[in-house]
Structures are given as structure tokens and as C-alpha cells.
Design a protein around this motif. Structure first.
Motif, PDB file in Angstrom:
ATOM      1  N   VAL A   5      71.362  -9.315 -39.914  1.00  0.00           N
ATOM      2  CA  VAL A   5      70.775  -8.809 -38.674  1.00  0.00           C
ATOM      3  C   VAL A   5      71.772  -7.850 -38.036  1.00  0.00           C
ATOM      4  O   VAL A   5      72.952  -8.192 -37.851  1.00  0.00           O
ATOM      5  N   ILE A   6      71.293  -6.656 -37.704  1.00  0.00           N
ATOM      6  CA  ILE A   6      72.141  -5.609 -37.120  1.00  0.00           C
ATOM      7  C   ILE A   6      71.575  -5.222 -35.765  1.00  0.00           C
ATOM      8  O   ILE A   6      70.408  -4.841 -35.661  1.00  0.00           O
ATOM      9  N   ASP A   7      72.407  -5.303 -34.731  1.00  0.00           N
ATOM     10  CA  ASP A   7      71.943  -4.980 -33.387  1.00  0.00           C
ATOM     11  C   ASP A   7      72.973  -4.120 -32.664  1.00  0.00           C
ATOM     12  O   ASP A   7      74.039  -4.602 -32.279  1.00  0.00           O
ATOM     13  N   THR A   8      72.640  -2.843 -32.494  1.00  0.00           N
ATOM     14  CA  THR A   8      73.531  -1.905 -31.799  1.00  0.00           C
ATOM     15  C   THR A   8      72.769  -1.116 -30.737  1.00  0.00           C
ATOM     16  O   THR A   8      73.199  -0.042 -30.336  1.00  0.00           O
ATOM     17  N   ALA A   9      71.656  -1.649 -30.265  1.00  0.00           N
ATOM     18  CA  ALA A   9      70.804  -0.903 -29.340  1.00  0.00           C
ATOM     19  C   ALA A   9      71.345  -0.887 -27.915  1.00  0.00           C
ATOM     20  O   ALA A   9      70.926  -0.047 -27.112  1.00  0.00           O
ATOM     21  N   THR A  10      72.242  -1.809 -27.580  1.00  0.00           N
ATOM     22  CA  THR A  10      72.815  -1.857 -26.239  1.00  0.00           C
ATOM     23  C   THR A  10      74.324  -1.683 -26.335  1.00  0.00           C
ATOM     24  O   THR A  10      74.848  -1.327 -27.391  1.00  0.00           O
ATOM     25  N   GLN A  11      75.024  -1.960 -25.238  1.00  0.00           N
ATOM     26  CA  GLN A  11      76.484  -1.843 -25.253  1.00  0.00           C
ATOM     27  C   GLN A  11      77.134  -2.871 -26.164  1.00  0.00           C
ATOM     28  O   GLN A  11      78.321  -2.770 -26.463  1.00  0.00           O
ATOM     29  N   GLU A  29      80.216  -8.523 -29.616  1.00  0.00           N
ATOM     30  CA  GLU A  29      81.221  -8.040 -28.675  1.00  0.00           C
ATOM     31  C   GLU A  29      80.664  -6.843 -27.920  1.00  0.00           C
ATOM     32  O   GLU A  29      79.921  -6.030 -28.479  1.00  0.00           O
ATOM     33  N   ILE A  30      81.019  -6.736 -26.638  1.00  0.00           N
ATOM     34  CA  ILE A  30      80.626  -5.576 -25.845  1.00  0.00           C
ATOM     35  C   ILE A  30      81.605  -4.454 -26.180  1.00  0.00           C
ATOM     36  O   ILE A  30      82.787  -4.524 -25.833  1.00  0.00           O
ATOM     37  N   VAL A  31      81.119  -3.423 -26.854  1.00  0.00           N
ATOM     38  CA  VAL A  31      81.991  -2.339 -27.309  1.00  0.00           C
ATOM     39  C   VAL A  31      81.693  -1.025 -26.606  1.00  0.00           C
ATOM     40  O   VAL A  31      82.366  -0.018 -26.841  1.00  0.00           O
ATOM     41  N   GLY A  32      80.679  -0.992 -25.750  1.00  0.00           N
ATOM     42  CA  GLY A  32      80.334   0.248 -25.080  1.00  0.00           C
ATOM     43  C   GLY A  32      79.772   1.255 -26.061  1.00  0.00           C
ATOM     44  O   GLY A  32      78.682   1.076 -26.585  1.00  0.00           O
TER      45      GLY A  32
END
Length: 208
Positions: A5-11, A29-32
Motif C-alpha cells: 500500500v502506497i500513500d503519498t497524497a497528503t503531507q 511519517e509527516i514529510v511535507g
């Protein structure tokens, strides 16, 4: 059955490897805006390098760049591994997560947009059935439209601030929670931007 599962839609940068619905490895992790540099190393650090029998990717809405990065990586891995790929909505995963603690009434999910707008969608109290279509609305306008006490998602704090009341519960989609929505109808692995992209092609600029 293993699903990456890949999720990069938010920060948040969120990846997980699920086996029979249970996470056997995950990173959140929150990476901005650091998705491009951190995504592939995060996947490689999962058991067996994240190798799976299928891939699920968050198609948005959310960050235009983040959505594209996640989908591009998912498509490349699905092709390399010859495994099926499908998408899911950021709204659906956040709503399902919110419903775990939600008491009563509709679940309002908000996601940070651009140009002073929020992406938003309402769900039934169980967090699984959408009662409105995804929309993008100026924060000041949305503050007068939604009459409820709790708001979930990355845009919740901004909405509560604009309203002057209510409770904001910041939630980012977590890949390790994907099993909450695994049985919902899959989406095509194509971007769900929620509104038109800011960038235009040369042909589009010439026509405008």
C-alpha cells in the motif's frame, strides 16, 4: 496474499506491506514535500523489499505532486513485478479511520487543498458510505455550509478556525489501516485531483 500500500497524497509518507490483511511492515511519517526522495527507500525497507502480490495506491485528492509521485511509483513496481494495481480514495481511508472513534452523525472529511480551498466529502457514521461527491470549496464558504461538531482530516484545523467552533481531529491516511477499506470497490490507478491542476501545458496556456 501480500498487498503493498502506497500513500503519498497528503503531507504524510505512508507505506505498508499487508499479508492477509495484517501489516507485517510499515512506515508512516509527516514529510511535507519530501515524498520523491523518501518513497522508494521506505518501500525498500519493508520485508522482502515490499515485494507483493498486488499494489494499492492512494489516488487523491490531495497534493498534486504527492498523488503523481505515488501513482508513478506504484505503476512502475506493478509493471516490474507483473502484479495487479488499483487505487483508493484518500477520503475513504480517512473516513474509515475516523469511524473507529466517531460516535454519531455524518463523518466530515477534509483534506488540505490549494488557493485557500479544502477538499471535502461526507460519509455515513460507519465511515464507509459516501453521502456527497468529493468537492473543493473555499474555506470561508465551507465554514458556513457544514453544520456539525467534529471534522476529520488534514484540513480539519483550518476549517474549525474559520468556523470559530467545532472540534478538529487531524488524521492522515495510514497505509497500515488499508484493510479497513480493502473490500470497497477499487478505483482506477489514475489521479483524483478534486479540482483542475495549477500547471498547464503550453497548448493549454496558448488556448486560454
Amino acid at each position: 496474499m501480500r498487498i503493498l500500500v502506497i500513500d503519498t497524497a497528503t503531507q504524510a509518507l505512508s507505506v505498508a506491506l499487508l499479508e492477509d490483511g495484517q501489516p507485517i511492515g510499515h512506515f508512516h511519517e509527516i514529510v511535507g514535500r519530501g515524498h520523491a526522495e523518501a518513497l522508494l527507500p521506505a518501500i525498500a525497507a519493508l520485508p522482502d523489499g515490499g515485494r507483493a502480490d498486488a499494489i494499492a495506491v492512494d489516488v487523491g485528492p490531495g497534493s498534486f505532486t504527492g498523488v503523481r509521485i505515488g501513482i508513478a511509483a506504484a505503476r512502475a513496481l506493478a509493471l516490474a513485478w507483473s502484479v495487479p494495481l488499483h487505487g483508493y480514495s484518500a477520503f475513504s481511508l480517512i473516513a474509515a479511520m475516523a469511524a473507529l472513534d466517531h460516535r454519531d452523525g455524518p463523518v466530515a472529511v477534509t483534506i488540505t487543498g490549494g488557493h485557500g480551498e479544502l477538499f471535502w466529502q461526507l460519509f455515513e457514521a460507519d465511515g464507509r458510505t459516501a453521502t456527497t461527491q468529493p468537492a473543493s470549496t473555499p474555506i470561508a464558504t465551507l465554514a458556513t455550509q457544514l453544520d456539525m461538531a467534529q471534522f476529520y482530516g488534514t484540513g480539519a484545523e483550518a476549517l474549525v478556525t474559520a468556523r470559530g467552533d467545532g472540534t478538529a481531529i487531524a488524521l492522515y491516511p495510514e497505509a497500515a489501516r488499508y484493510s479497513l477499506i480493502a473490500d470497497l470497490p477499487p478505483l482506477a490507478p489514475s489521479p483524483l485531483y478534486g479540482r483542475e491542476a495549477d500547471a498547464k501545458t503550453i497548448a493549454e496556456r496558448a488556448a486560454s
